[in-house]
Scaffold this motif. Structure first.
Motif, mmCIF file in Angstrom:
data_model
loop_
_atom_site.group_PDB
_atom_site.id
_atom_site.type_symbol
_atom_site.label_atom_id
_atom_site.label_comp_id
_atom_site.label_asym_id
_atom_site.label_seq_id
_atom_site.Cartn_x
_atom_site.Cartn_y
_atom_site.Cartn_z
ATOM 1 N N CYS A 171 35.590 37.716 37.655
ATOM 2 C CA CYS A 171 35.263 36.582 36.790
ATOM 3 C C CYS A 171 34.677 37.028 35.450
ATOM 4 O O CYS A 171 33.928 38.006 35.386
ATOM 5 N N ASN A 172 35.001 36.277 34.401
ATOM 6 C CA ASN A 172 34.321 36.453 33.120
ATOM 7 C C ASN A 172 32.861 36.044 33.277
ATOM 8 O O ASN A 172 32.517 35.277 34.189
ATOM 9 N N LEU A 175 32.170 32.390 33.835
ATOM 10 C CA LEU A 175 32.761 31.810 35.047
ATOM 11 C C LEU A 175 32.039 32.245 36.315
ATOM 12 O O LEU A 175 31.987 31.489 37.292
ATOM 13 N N SER A 258 40.543 30.258 32.944
ATOM 14 C CA SER A 258 39.784 31.480 33.274
ATOM 15 C C SER A 258 39.762 31.714 34.784
ATOM 16 O O SER A 258 39.780 32.867 35.239
ATOM 17 N N SER A 261 43.054 33.256 35.771
ATOM 18 C CA SER A 261 43.087 34.668 35.369
ATOM 19 C C SER A 261 42.294 35.539 36.329
ATOM 20 O O SER A 261 42.709 36.640 36.682
#
Length: 278
Positions: A171-172, A175, A258, A261
């Motif tokens: 995760c970013n 996120l 996101s 991704s």
């Protein structure tokens, strides 16, 4: 067009249009009026309703629903899709066959569940149209005869502990605490993104206090150590009440891109944010 003549409760002769070229329709209306007088009711002739279009109904319905119905933002998209098909179609011209043919066409575009949500919106719009005297009750009856498709809602996709950790690692930064909150509370996405520090988060006693939920319940969710550490790692901004915000201090509307991704990076397939509740 056939007309009928009958004596009202006051004994005076009344003339009324059946608004139909069918003798049978006029005969049925005549019998109905005679029975109403016999039962001591004063027959009230139907009010003549202008020939409204579906687009007119959509505008009234959108105005009525704003701020009145929870989740109306999703329904607005349903209304938009319906207007694309039925924009200038007269309300009283809607037939069971017309709606069923449109419903069948939707199956080539949407799943049964999505088609059902659109049909449910259409039916409720016609319910309000009758209440607002935009169309006769007969049109509503024709639309209501259309049946919903059978749905297969059985889906139980969940992650192993290893997959959970792999997803979190992928995760970013913005996120990661959102996913941790979903995994450790079972909250829905919108509930998580709507969280506010003062209103919902009680770190002192270790609870998340939710407002009335989608099912009409109030919930108090315990904050475990994993979630506590994630929340404590978030930098609070004085210019925003929300927990999960972007660089400008605005709450996230969605994290679909996101999240997709992160799943791809973690090698997780066929998985939706909602499945984190499982």
């Amino acid at each position: 067009v056939w007309w009928i003549r009958y004596a009202g409760l006051d004994g005076r002769i009344r003339f009324e249009s059946s608004q139909s070229a069918s003798f049978k329709d006029a005969q049925d209306l005549f019998i109905q009026r005679k029975n109403e007088v016999k039962d001591g009711k004063d027959p009230i002739p139907k009010k003549r309703i202008p020939n409204h279009t579906f687009h007119e109904l959509a505008e009234h319905y959108s105005t009525w629903g704003d701020g009145r119905q929870k989740g109306f933002r999703t329904k607005k998209d349903h209304i938009r899709q319906l207007v694309e098909v039925f924009r200038n179609y007269p309300l009283r011209s809607f037939t069971t066959r017309l709606v069923e043919e449109w419903q069948t066409q939707r199956l080539s575009i949407n799943k049964p569940a999505t088609a059902n949500r659109l049909l449910a919106t259409l039916k409720h719009m016609f319910t309000k149209a009758v209440e607002w005297e935009m169309v006769e009750d007969e049109a509503l009856k024709r639309v209501r005869r259309v049946k919903l498709f059978a749905e297969n809602n059985r889906r139980l996709r969940y992650l192993s502990k290893e997959e959970c950790q792999a997803l979190i690692n992928a995760c970013n930064p913005h996120l990661m605490p959102i996913v941790i909150a979903a995994l450790n509370t079972g909250m829905r996405k919108e509930e998580i993104l709507s969280l506010e520090w003062e209103r919902h988060i009680d770190l002192r006693h270790g609870f998340i206090l939710l407002d009335v939920t989608k099912n009409g319940d109030r919930r108090e969710l315990p904050i475990n150590q994993t979630l506590r550490e994630a929340l404590q790692g978030i930098v609070r901004r004085i210019d925003s009440p929300h927990v999960f915000i972007d660089g400008e201090g605005k709450r996230f509307k969605d994290v679909k891109r996101s999240f997709k991704s992160a799943c791809k990076k973690a090698g997780i397939k066929d998985f939706r944010f909602h499945d984190l509740r499982h």
